[in-house]
Design a protein around this motif. Structure first.
Motif, PDB file in Angstrom:
ATOM      1  N   LEU A   1      65.995  -7.645 -31.061  1.00  0.00           N
ATOM      2  CA  LEU A   1      66.019  -6.653 -29.997  1.00  0.00           C
ATOM      3  C   LEU A   1      65.537  -5.294 -30.521  1.00  0.00           C
ATOM      4  O   LEU A   1      65.029  -5.202 -31.636  1.00  0.00           O
ATOM      5  CB  LEU A   1      67.435  -6.562 -29.422  1.00  0.00           C
ATOM      6  CG  LEU A   1      67.981  -7.864 -28.808  1.00  0.00           C
ATOM      7  CD1 LEU A   1      69.461  -7.734 -28.481  1.00  0.00           C
ATOM      8  CD2 LEU A   1      67.185  -8.251 -27.569  1.00  0.00           C
TER       9      LEU A   1
ATOM     10  N   LEU B   1      71.427  -1.815 -27.932  1.00  0.00           N
ATOM     11  CA  LEU B   1      70.225  -2.637 -28.046  1.00  0.00           C
ATOM     12  C   LEU B   1      69.693  -3.048 -26.679  1.00  0.00           C
ATOM     13  O   LEU B   1      70.452  -3.307 -25.752  1.00  0.00           O
ATOM     14  CB  LEU B   1      70.529  -3.898 -28.854  1.00  0.00           C
ATOM     15  CG  LEU B   1      71.061  -3.705 -30.271  1.00  0.00           C
ATOM     16  CD1 LEU B   1      71.350  -5.059 -30.916  1.00  0.00           C
ATOM     17  CD2 LEU B   1      70.076  -2.913 -31.122  1.00  0.00           C
ATOM     18  N   THR B   2      68.372  -3.131 -26.583  1.00  0.00           N
ATOM     19  CA  THR B   2      67.710  -3.650 -25.401  1.00  0.00           C
ATOM     20  C   THR B   2      66.545  -4.518 -25.845  1.00  0.00           C
ATOM     21  O   THR B   2      66.348  -4.739 -27.033  1.00  0.00           O
ATOM     22  CB  THR B   2      67.230  -2.507 -24.475  1.00  0.00           C
ATOM     23  OG1 THR B   2      66.738  -3.074 -23.257  1.00  0.00           O
ATOM     24  CG2 THR B   2      66.152  -1.672 -25.128  1.00  0.00           C
TER      25      THR B   2
ATOM     26  N   LEU C   1      66.660 -10.887 -24.406  1.00  0.00           N
ATOM     27  CA  LEU C   1      68.043 -10.641 -24.004  1.00  0.00           C
ATOM     28  C   LEU C   1      68.719 -11.923 -23.539  1.00  0.00           C
ATOM     29  O   LEU C   1      69.906 -12.145 -23.818  1.00  0.00           O
ATOM     30  CB  LEU C   1      68.089  -9.585 -22.897  1.00  0.00           C
ATOM     31  CG  LEU C   1      67.766  -8.158 -23.359  1.00  0.00           C
ATOM     32  CD1 LEU C   1      67.549  -7.248 -22.157  1.00  0.00           C
ATOM     33  CD2 LEU C   1      68.867  -7.608 -24.247  1.00  0.00           C
TER      34      LEU C   1
ATOM     35  N   ALA D   1      69.728 -13.794 -26.579  1.00  0.00           N
ATOM     36  CA  ALA D   1      70.915 -13.195 -27.197  1.00  0.00           C
ATOM     37  C   ALA D   1      72.174 -13.606 -26.446  1.00  0.00           C
ATOM     38  O   ALA D   1      73.195 -13.946 -27.057  1.00  0.00           O
ATOM     39  CB  ALA D   1      70.772 -11.678 -27.221  1.00  0.00           C
TER      40      ALA D   1
ATOM     41  N   PHE E   1      78.507  -7.198 -24.830  1.00  0.00           N
ATOM     42  CA  PHE E   1      77.456  -7.207 -23.815  1.00  0.00           C
ATOM     43  C   PHE E   1      77.909  -6.360 -22.629  1.00  0.00           C
ATOM     44  O   PHE E   1      78.988  -6.596 -22.056  1.00  0.00           O
ATOM     45  CB  PHE E   1      77.172  -8.640 -23.354  1.00  0.00           C
ATOM     46  CG  PHE E   1      76.527  -9.502 -24.414  1.00  0.00           C
ATOM     47  CD1 PHE E   1      75.149  -9.603 -24.491  1.00  0.00           C
ATOM     48  CD2 PHE E   1      77.304 -10.190 -25.330  1.00  0.00           C
ATOM     49  CE1 PHE E   1      74.549 -10.395 -25.462  1.00  0.00           C
ATOM     50  CE2 PHE E   1      76.723 -10.984 -26.312  1.00  0.00           C
ATOM     51  CZ  PHE E   1      75.334 -11.086 -26.374  1.00  0.00           C
TER      52      PHE E   1
ATOM     53  N   VAL F   1      74.862  -4.670 -26.434  1.00  0.00           N
ATOM     54  CA  VAL F   1      73.626  -5.302 -25.961  1.00  0.00           C
ATOM     55  C   VAL F   1      73.580  -5.154 -24.447  1.00  0.00           C
ATOM     56  O   VAL F   1      74.487  -5.612 -23.747  1.00  0.00           O
ATOM     57  CB  VAL F   1      73.567  -6.790 -26.363  1.00  0.00           C
ATOM     58  CG1 VAL F   1      72.291  -7.435 -25.817  1.00  0.00           C
ATOM     59  CG2 VAL F   1      73.634  -6.942 -27.872  1.00  0.00           C
TER      60      VAL F   1
END
Length: 220
Positions: A55, A138-139, A145, A148, A77, A112
């Motif tokens: 990411l 994070l992106t 994504l 993840a 998340f 995230v």
């Protein structure tokens, strides 16, 4: 009058036996299975590497799980427009890290995003700064994504549309998709310094339980 001259001394033999026993005991201690660390959160019979991801952080730098090797990680998340779970969780985590002691101070809280359309690196940076310097946000693109999330069994879905419209002044129907509130897990994934997933901390955990689990994670 008796004399010990000519008789072999027994002291070297006794010393050798004592040394041998010490070596055997030490070997037994070294090979004995260590007791599992005591966590309040959910643990597993056997631990293994946490799922990796690729990411981008709030400063635009490529970031993987290996980027945090050597430090404990609390992975979560969420998204910046979350009205309740996310800010409360991040506040609880930052306070718990502060109270967990010196050994836990290098712990990284990793957020995230679940809302990449609105959570740009700049937005994430401003949001993370509200909770202190120990947070990495994070992106990434939708595929990265999604991968993840799959790695940790995390889900995301649009919440009740009526609730979304009420929360956004009744105009959610004319706004882009991210305007809806998102339903998502509130769990925190505790990863040790080697990159192994050790514990899942429930969003129902008390501040004291979170602090204790961070201490345990930092000692591993």
């Amino acid at each position: 009058m008796s004399s010990n001259r000519g008789r072999p001394s027994r002291r070297p033999l006794v010393a050798m036996v004592a040394v041998s026993l010490a070596v055997i005991v030490a070997a037994g201690v070294a090979t004995a299975p260590r007791p599992a660390p005591a966590f309040h959160g959910t643990t597993y019979t056997g631990t293994g590497p946490a799922a990796d991801f690729a990411l981008t952080d709030q400063d635009g730098r490529p970031t993987t799980l290996a980027s945090f090797r050597g430090t404990p990680v609390l992975l979560f998340f969420g998204y910046t427009n979350c009205p309740d779970v996310c800010p409360l969780t991040l506040q609880k985590l930052t306070q718990a890290v502060e109270r967990a002691g010196r050994r836990a101070r290098d712990t990284r809280i990793v957020l995230v995003t679940l809302d990449p359309e609105r959570d740009t690196p700049a937005v994430l940076k401003a949001y993370a700064s509200r909770f202190g310097t120990g947070i990495v946000a994070l992106t990434g693109d939708s595929a990265a994504l999604a991968q993840a999330r799959r790695g940790y069994g995390a889900y995301v879905m649009i919440a009740d549309p009526a609730r979304s419209r009420a929360a956004h002044g009744g105009h959610a129907a004319h706004a882009p998709r991210p305007a809806g509130l998102l339903a998502h897990p509130g769990a925190v994934y505790g990863i040790d310094r080697r990159g192994d997933l050790q514990v899942i901390i429930s969003d129902a955990a008390t501040p004291e339980q979170v602090r204790d689990d961070i201490r345990t994670l930092a000692r591993m």
